[in-house]
Design a protein around this motif. Sequence first.
Motif, short mmCIF file in Angstrom:
data_model
loop_
_atom_site.label_atom_id
_atom_site.label_comp_id
_atom_site.label_asym_id
_atom_site.label_seq_id
_atom_site.Cartn_x
_atom_site.Cartn_y
_atom_site.Cartn_z
N PRO A 8 -5.08 -20.24 3.29
CA PRO A 8 -6.20 -19.30 3.24
C PRO A 8 -5.74 -17.86 3.01
O PRO A 8 -4.62 -17.49 3.36
CB PRO A 8 -6.82 -19.45 4.64
CG PRO A 8 -5.69 -19.86 5.51
CD PRO A 8 -4.80 -20.72 4.66
N VAL A 9 -6.61 -17.08 2.42
CA VAL A 9 -6.42 -15.64 2.36
C VAL A 9 -6.82 -15.07 3.71
O VAL A 9 -7.92 -15.34 4.19
CB VAL A 9 -7.27 -15.01 1.24
CG1 VAL A 9 -7.18 -13.49 1.30
CG2 VAL A 9 -6.83 -15.52 -0.12
N GLY A 123 -7.72 -25.83 6.45
CA GLY A 123 -8.98 -26.28 5.86
C GLY A 123 -9.87 -25.15 5.38
O GLY A 123 -10.98 -25.40 4.91
N TYR A 124 -9.41 -23.91 5.48
CA TYR A 124 -10.23 -22.75 5.13
C TYR A 124 -9.66 -22.04 3.90
O TYR A 124 -8.45 -22.06 3.65
CB TYR A 124 -10.29 -21.77 6.30
CG TYR A 124 -10.94 -22.37 7.51
CD1 TYR A 124 -12.32 -22.34 7.67
CD2 TYR A 124 -10.18 -22.99 8.50
CE1 TYR A 124 -12.93 -22.91 8.77
CE2 TYR A 124 -10.78 -23.57 9.61
CZ TYR A 124 -12.16 -23.52 9.74
OH TYR A 124 -12.75 -24.11 10.84
N GLU A 125 -10.56 -21.41 3.16
CA GLU A 125 -10.15 -20.59 2.03
C GLU A 125 -9.94 -19.14 2.44
O GLU A 125 -9.17 -18.40 1.82
CB GLU A 125 -11.19 -20.66 0.92
CG GLU A 125 -11.30 -22.03 0.26
CD GLU A 125 -12.45 -22.07 -0.71
OE1 GLU A 125 -12.24 -21.67 -1.87
OE2 GLU A 125 -13.55 -22.48 -0.32
N ALA A 126 -10.67 -18.72 3.47
CA ALA A 126 -10.56 -17.33 3.94
C ALA A 126 -10.56 -17.31 5.46
O ALA A 126 -11.31 -18.06 6.10
CB ALA A 126 -11.70 -16.48 3.40
N VAL A 127 -9.74 -16.46 6.03
CA VAL A 127 -9.73 -16.21 7.46
C VAL A 127 -9.95 -14.72 7.64
O VAL A 127 -9.21 -13.89 7.09
CB VAL A 127 -8.40 -16.62 8.12
CG1 VAL A 127 -8.39 -16.23 9.60
CG2 VAL A 127 -8.16 -18.11 7.95
N ALA A 256 -11.96 -9.78 -5.54
CA ALA A 256 -10.65 -9.14 -5.39
C ALA A 256 -9.62 -10.06 -4.76
O ALA A 256 -8.45 -10.08 -5.18
CB ALA A 256 -10.80 -7.88 -4.55
N PHE A 257 -10.03 -10.82 -3.74
CA PHE A 257 -9.06 -11.58 -2.94
C PHE A 257 -9.09 -13.08 -3.19
O PHE A 257 -8.16 -13.78 -2.83
CB PHE A 257 -9.31 -11.34 -1.44
CG PHE A 257 -9.37 -9.88 -1.06
CD1 PHE A 257 -8.69 -8.91 -1.78
CD2 PHE A 257 -10.13 -9.46 0.02
CE1 PHE A 257 -8.75 -7.57 -1.43
CE2 PHE A 257 -10.20 -8.13 0.38
CZ PHE A 257 -9.51 -7.18 -0.35
N LEU A 258 -10.18 -13.58 -3.78
CA LEU A 258 -10.31 -15.00 -4.09
C LEU A 258 -10.77 -15.15 -5.54
O LEU A 258 -11.84 -15.71 -5.82
CB LEU A 258 -11.31 -15.67 -3.15
CG LEU A 258 -10.88 -15.79 -1.69
CD1 LEU A 258 -12.10 -15.89 -0.78
CD2 LEU A 258 -9.99 -17.01 -1.50
N PRO A 259 -10.01 -14.64 -6.49
CA PRO A 259 -10.47 -14.60 -7.88
C PRO A 259 -10.72 -15.97 -8.48
O PRO A 259 -11.42 -16.08 -9.49
CB PRO A 259 -9.33 -13.87 -8.61
CG PRO A 259 -8.14 -14.09 -7.74
CD PRO A 259 -8.65 -14.11 -6.34
#
Length: 268
Positions: A8-9, A123-127, A256-259
């Motif tokens: 994750p990001v 399991g996450y894309e962003a934290v 910006a963070f998950l292009p």
Amino acid sequence: MSETQRTPVVIAIANQKGGVGKTTSAINLGAEIALAGVKCLLVDLDPQANATAGLGLSDPYRASIYDVLIDDADLSSVIIPTQQANLDLAPSGPDLAGAEVELVPVMAREQRLRRAIAAGAGGYEAVIVDCPPSLGLLTLNALTAADQVIVPVQCEYLALEGLGQLTRTLDAVKRNLNPALHLGGLLLTMYDARTNLCQQVAQEVRSHFSDTFKTVIPRSVRVSEAPSHGLPICIYAAGSPAAKAYAAAAKEVIAAFLPQRDTAGAKA
């Protein structure tokens, strides 16, 4: 890539000044990012537990992020769902107030959160990590774990006060603990277009920090009311200007963070 392999990001929401909309932004950016279809975990790292309360999930007897940092509990064991699909919470609790002192003698004390996220947040894309309004060991853990830092800045007098200290801290963390850390941007909050002061502050912040988000978050009674109902603004008042602003800010964050993500799912 499978969920278990996903990295994750990690986005820290930080500002040592209180009352700038930090927790409000953590909750609502997380909810809007989740609404766009991104699987998101919100980590409440503030001993005041305002993010936990703001999502209606306060429970002093529940395992919390304290157990992860101090007792080596698996992060996945403390995570609970929220009322927003795709948004989960690692809650704070009253024990976290003592964590700053308890972490002092711990080996690799600045790395505790980063290791927990690496082991338990696949399991996450962003934290998103809601930091306390200080630059102590809890915030240091967040910055050591983070890829990006978003700094909420209140559109009022002395808005830039303390930002110099924060940027020096970010530089020190990047130099000594986390070379991957970046200042993702400043987010202008509590904006009132009717006042010259807000407009002047916004211009001043943008002149000092070119990476300030285009979106500004308006001052809103609805935003203030939402935590008392345990809801993010996208559920409590979906059509409000503040909800639309956080949706727009979330689009900027995703772009910006998950292009790799398609932002078409986010609300306009």
